[in-house]
Design a protein around this motif. Sequence first.
Motif, PDB file in Angstrom:
ATOM      1  N   ALA A 195      -1.349  -0.139   6.630  1.00 17.09           N
ATOM      2  CA  ALA A 195      -0.996   1.277   6.709  1.00 17.09           C
ATOM      3  C   ALA A 195       0.471   1.467   7.069  1.00 17.09           C
ATOM      4  O   ALA A 195       1.156   2.337   6.515  1.00 17.09           O
ATOM      5  N   ALA A 196       0.976   0.648   7.994  1.00 18.39           N
ATOM      6  CA  ALA A 196       2.386   0.761   8.382  1.00 18.39           C
ATOM      7  C   ALA A 196       3.298   0.366   7.228  1.00 18.39           C
ATOM      8  O   ALA A 196       4.317   1.032   6.967  1.00 18.39           O
ATOM      9  N   ALA A 197       2.955  -0.718   6.533  1.00 21.91           N
ATOM     10  CA  ALA A 197       3.773  -1.153   5.404  1.00 21.91           C
ATOM     11  C   ALA A 197       3.784  -0.099   4.304  1.00 21.91           C
ATOM     12  O   ALA A 197       4.827   0.186   3.690  1.00 21.91           O
ATOM     13  N   ASP A 198       2.621   0.499   4.034  1.00 18.69           N
ATOM     14  CA  ASP A 198       2.542   1.546   3.001  1.00 18.69           C
ATOM     15  C   ASP A 198       3.373   2.756   3.388  1.00 18.69           C
ATOM     16  O   ASP A 198       4.063   3.340   2.560  1.00 18.69           O
ATOM     17  N   SER A 199       3.349   3.104   4.671  1.00 18.17           N
ATOM     18  CA  SER A 199       4.119   4.250   5.136  1.00 18.17           C
ATOM     19  C   SER A 199       5.617   4.020   4.992  1.00 18.17           C
ATOM     20  O   SER A 199       6.354   4.879   4.503  1.00 18.17           O
ATOM     21  N   VAL A 200       6.078   2.834   5.400  1.00 18.68           N
ATOM     22  CA  VAL A 200       7.511   2.565   5.328  1.00 18.68           C
ATOM     23  C   VAL A 200       7.955   2.401   3.876  1.00 18.68           C
ATOM     24  O   VAL A 200       9.074   2.771   3.497  1.00 18.68           O
ATOM     25  N   ARG A 201       7.065   1.903   3.024  1.00 17.16           N
ATOM     26  CA  ARG A 201       7.373   1.778   1.596  1.00 17.16           C
ATOM     27  C   ARG A 201       7.625   3.167   0.997  1.00 17.16           C
ATOM     28  O   ARG A 201       8.606   3.379   0.275  1.00 17.16           O
ATOM     29  N   LYS A 202       6.748   4.099   1.309  1.00 14.92           N
ATOM     30  CA  LYS A 202       6.899   5.459   0.784  1.00 14.92           C
ATOM     31  C   LYS A 202       8.162   6.114   1.329  1.00 14.92           C
ATOM     32  O   LYS A 202       8.880   6.823   0.594  1.00 14.92           O
TER      33      LYS A 202
END
Length: 348
Positions: free
Chosen positions: A336-343
């Motif tokens: 979830a953290a990786a997806d958030s920072v990716r976006k």
Amino acid sequence: MQSTLGIGFAGAGPVTQAIHLPTVARLGGEFTVRHVTDVDPAVAATVAGRLGASHSTSIDVLLDDPHVDVVVVCSPHRFHAEQVIAACRAGKRAVLCEKPLVMSVAEADAIAAVSAETGVPILVGAMHTFDPGWRAAQAAWGDLPARSHTIRSSIVLPPNARFEDLATEVLSRPALPSVDRSDPEMVAGLLHALVMGLTIHDLPLIRSLLPRYDDLRIVDARVLEPYGYRIVFVASGKVVELHAVLSQTWEPDWVLEAYADDQVLQVEFTPSYVHAGSAVSTLSGGGEARVFGPTACNGYEAEWRELAAVVRGETAPPKIEELVDDVRFALAVADAAADSVRKTEVAA
């Protein structure tokens, strides 16, 4: 039959050299290192030579060694699942796997299945879960998990080399990865790796304070310079803040805190490579503060003592379902953290 438990190390990097071998040496007659495997033949031969142990570059050779009772998996994360499964199928008496146990839910389920099938106990080397200072606070905190509203993990450390070199002569060590900070995928990958490699120490502890995490929602996630992160998420109605920075210039500081309206838990851990006793935990509330620790036994020594007790049948092994849920929680946070920072990076 051997009077001590024979140990085989799968991987002979800095964690083996600077953490586990000094810990095993302090335990006297409980264990004897019998075999060391590493993909680097020079490292395997040199580390084994210091111990009078056999050496190889193949996990299969280690598993075929009749003097090895317990396999300790200290290889890179991507090899954990296959090596743990192979050790179980080889009929070893137990497996101690460095954190994280695996890197996917599918791998976690596969390990749970093979552990149930073979009956081989598995322990995960998330040393804070074994720390006497933490466990004493956990036994005394009452209904803090139900009443707490805020949980915070703050980790400030120099790169591991500073403490590795104090513990032993490390033969080789991996360099910190070079990351193109302009590439959103690389930034997201770095954050994921930091969660699974560093935050993972505290995530099982945090999970014990959360009734559930299926409603996990990221509030903020970012990578900090030079290497670090700040992640804030909400789960079970609680706010969880994760912060870490690796810096050459700051003094080490590793603290886990949980807050309720009328009670506060603060746990101060020593850095991973420092053999300096247990954490100090303070439970404050009702006008008093109860302090647990420090004791001479740190989390690494405690995990090895528990490993010996499990193999000898003196205590029950950790429930594999709990270890799998720890992995599921860690992956939920990391993904979830990786997806958030990716976006966020793409939007910028």
